[in-house]
Each structure stands twice: as C-alpha cells, then as structure tokens.
Write a protein that holds these residues in place. Structure first.
Motif, PDB file in Angstrom:
ATOM      1  N   GLN A  19     113.810 -54.612   4.029  1.00 30.56           N
ATOM      2  CA  GLN A  19     114.768 -55.117   3.042  1.00 30.56           C
ATOM      3  C   GLN A  19     116.190 -54.676   3.395  1.00 30.56           C
ATOM      4  O   GLN A  19     117.129 -55.473   3.330  1.00 30.56           O
ATOM      5  CB  GLN A  19     114.384 -54.629   1.646  1.00 30.56           C
ATOM      6  CG  GLN A  19     115.269 -55.166   0.548  1.00 30.56           C
ATOM      7  CD  GLN A  19     114.815 -54.663  -0.819  1.00 30.56           C
ATOM      8  OE1 GLN A  19     113.891 -53.876  -0.932  1.00 30.56           O
ATOM      9  NE2 GLN A  19     115.478 -55.124  -1.846  1.00 30.56           N
ATOM     10  N   TRP A  20     116.367 -53.429   3.783  1.00 29.06           N
ATOM     11  CA  TRP A  20     117.693 -52.933   4.152  1.00 29.06           C
ATOM     12  C   TRP A  20     118.209 -53.651   5.395  1.00 29.06           C
ATOM     13  O   TRP A  20     119.382 -54.033   5.457  1.00 29.06           O
ATOM     14  CB  TRP A  20     117.625 -51.421   4.395  1.00 29.06           C
ATOM     15  CG  TRP A  20     118.948 -50.844   4.755  1.00 29.06           C
ATOM     16  CD1 TRP A  20     119.944 -50.465   3.905  1.00 29.06           C
ATOM     17  CD2 TRP A  20     119.438 -50.603   6.082  1.00 29.06           C
ATOM     18  NE1 TRP A  20     121.013 -49.997   4.618  1.00 29.06           N
ATOM     19  CE2 TRP A  20     120.742 -50.069   5.954  1.00 29.06           C
ATOM     20  CE3 TRP A  20     118.912 -50.782   7.344  1.00 29.06           C
ATOM     21  CZ2 TRP A  20     121.500 -49.712   7.049  1.00 29.06           C
ATOM     22  CZ3 TRP A  20     119.668 -50.425   8.431  1.00 29.06           C
ATOM     23  CH2 TRP A  20     120.953 -49.904   8.280  1.00 29.06           C
ATOM     24  N   GLU A  33     110.830 -51.098   2.554  1.00 30.08           N
ATOM     25  CA  GLU A  33     112.210 -50.724   2.231  1.00 30.08           C
ATOM     26  C   GLU A  33     113.122 -50.872   3.454  1.00 30.08           C
ATOM     27  O   GLU A  33     114.264 -51.312   3.341  1.00 30.08           O
ATOM     28  CB  GLU A  33     112.264 -49.283   1.709  1.00 30.08           C
ATOM     29  CG  GLU A  33     111.648 -49.106   0.337  1.00 30.08           C
ATOM     30  CD  GLU A  33     110.142 -48.904   0.390  1.00 30.08           C
ATOM     31  OE1 GLU A  33     109.583 -48.765   1.506  1.00 30.08           O
ATOM     32  OE2 GLU A  33     109.523 -48.898  -0.681  1.00 30.08           O
ATOM     33  N   ILE A  34     112.611 -50.503   4.617  1.00 30.09           N
ATOM     34  CA  ILE A  34     113.405 -50.628   5.848  1.00 30.09           C
ATOM     35  C   ILE A  34     113.705 -52.093   6.135  1.00 30.09           C
ATOM     36  O   ILE A  34     114.835 -52.455   6.466  1.00 30.09           O
ATOM     37  CB  ILE A  34     112.670 -49.968   7.040  1.00 30.09           C
ATOM     38  CG1 ILE A  34     112.560 -48.458   6.835  1.00 30.09           C
ATOM     39  CG2 ILE A  34     113.353 -50.289   8.353  1.00 30.09           C
ATOM     40  CD1 ILE A  34     111.620 -47.774   7.808  1.00 30.09           C
ATOM     41  N   GLN A  37     119.329 -57.239   4.562  1.00 32.97           N
ATOM     42  CA  GLN A  37     120.465 -57.382   3.651  1.00 32.97           C
ATOM     43  C   GLN A  37     121.691 -56.627   4.159  1.00 32.97           C
ATOM     44  O   GLN A  37     122.666 -57.228   4.592  1.00 32.97           O
ATOM     45  CB  GLN A  37     120.073 -56.914   2.252  1.00 32.97           C
ATOM     46  CG  GLN A  37     119.018 -57.816   1.627  1.00 32.97           C
ATOM     47  CD  GLN A  37     118.516 -57.297   0.308  1.00 32.97           C
ATOM     48  OE1 GLN A  37     118.898 -56.232  -0.144  1.00 32.97           O
ATOM     49  NE2 GLN A  37     117.632 -58.048  -0.316  1.00 32.97           N
ATOM     50  N   VAL A  38     121.644 -55.326   4.113  1.00 31.31           N
ATOM     51  CA  VAL A  38     122.818 -54.500   4.418  1.00 31.31           C
ATOM     52  C   VAL A  38     123.182 -54.571   5.904  1.00 31.31           C
ATOM     53  O   VAL A  38     124.319 -54.885   6.267  1.00 31.31           O
ATOM     54  CB  VAL A  38     122.571 -53.038   3.978  1.00 31.31           C
ATOM     55  CG1 VAL A  38     123.748 -52.163   4.341  1.00 31.31           C
ATOM     56  CG2 VAL A  38     122.276 -52.967   2.490  1.00 31.31           C
ATOM     57  N   ALA A  39     122.208 -54.279   6.761  1.00 27.88           N
ATOM     58  CA  ALA A  39     122.498 -54.261   8.199  1.00 27.88           C
ATOM     59  C   ALA A  39     122.840 -55.654   8.721  1.00 27.88           C
ATOM     60  O   ALA A  39     123.722 -55.800   9.575  1.00 27.88           O
ATOM     61  CB  ALA A  39     121.302 -53.688   8.959  1.00 27.88           C
TER      62      ALA A  39
END
Length: 118
Positions: A29-30, A26-27, A33-35
């Motif tokens: 993926q974040w 999950e980290i 994408q987001v960061a």
C-alpha cells in the motif's frame, strides 16, 4: 571468520524475508501510494507505471507464498505418527470468503479436524 559473516548474512536475509511476508500488505500500500507519487514527481508517469508493474509482480509471488497450508493427518486412528502434507490453495486471497479471512486474521490460523472413518 568468513563462515560467521556468511551466517550473519543468511540470518539477516531470513529476518528481512520474515518482515516482508508479515507486513507485505502495508508495504504494498505504501509503495503504490506514497512512493509512487514521489517517483512520478521525480521521474514521470511512465516510471510510476513501471513501479506499479514491479509491485504487482512481487504481489503475485507473495500470494503464492501465503497460499500454502500444512496438514497433519494419521492414516488410521491408532497410528502413532502424523503424515505432514503441504497444500497450495487453489484460490487467490481476493477470492476467499471475507468471513474466513477475518477468522484467519483474528486467530492467526484455522484448524479443521476430521474424524477418520475407514
């Protein structure tokens, strides 16, 4: 007092490492994408690429951490003690059959029992 402070930092590091190993997918993926989108807006596309390379290197290390298994065996059926063996997987996570990965995710581990015939 400094011993307690050092012990506190060791415990905090252990908790952080456990959290990272448990939630790495999950980290990652974040981060990708987001960061990465936020980094690109502020610093540009080259910074985004550098961030992706860094996350990829960390991901390779995490694969090596997760690709180990511990096996307990007896040399003979009458032995009273087990022999502990750590085995490193030959394949990466993305090369393992999906049915095996689903079983590991649902049960938490896979147990295979072998009968000693010697």
């Amino acid at each position: 007092m400094s011993f307690l402070l050092a012990l506190g930092w060791v415990l905090l590091g252990g908790v952080a490492a456990g959290f990272l190993v448990t939630f790495w997918d999950e980290i990652r993926q974040w981060l990708n994408q987001v960061a990465a989108d936020a980094v690109e807006k502020v610093f540009g596309y080259k910074a985004r690429q550098a961030m992706h390379r860094a996350v990829s290197k960390i991901d390779r290390v995490m694969d090596k951490v997760r690709n180990t298994a511990t096996i307990y065996t007896k040399k003979t059926p009458l032995d009273t003690h087990y022999v502990k063996t750590d085995i490193v997987a030959e394949e990466h996570v993305y090369e393992i059959d999906q049915s095996v990965l689903k079983e590991i995710q649902s049960k938490g581990s896979i147990v295979q029992e072998f009968e000693y015939k010697g």
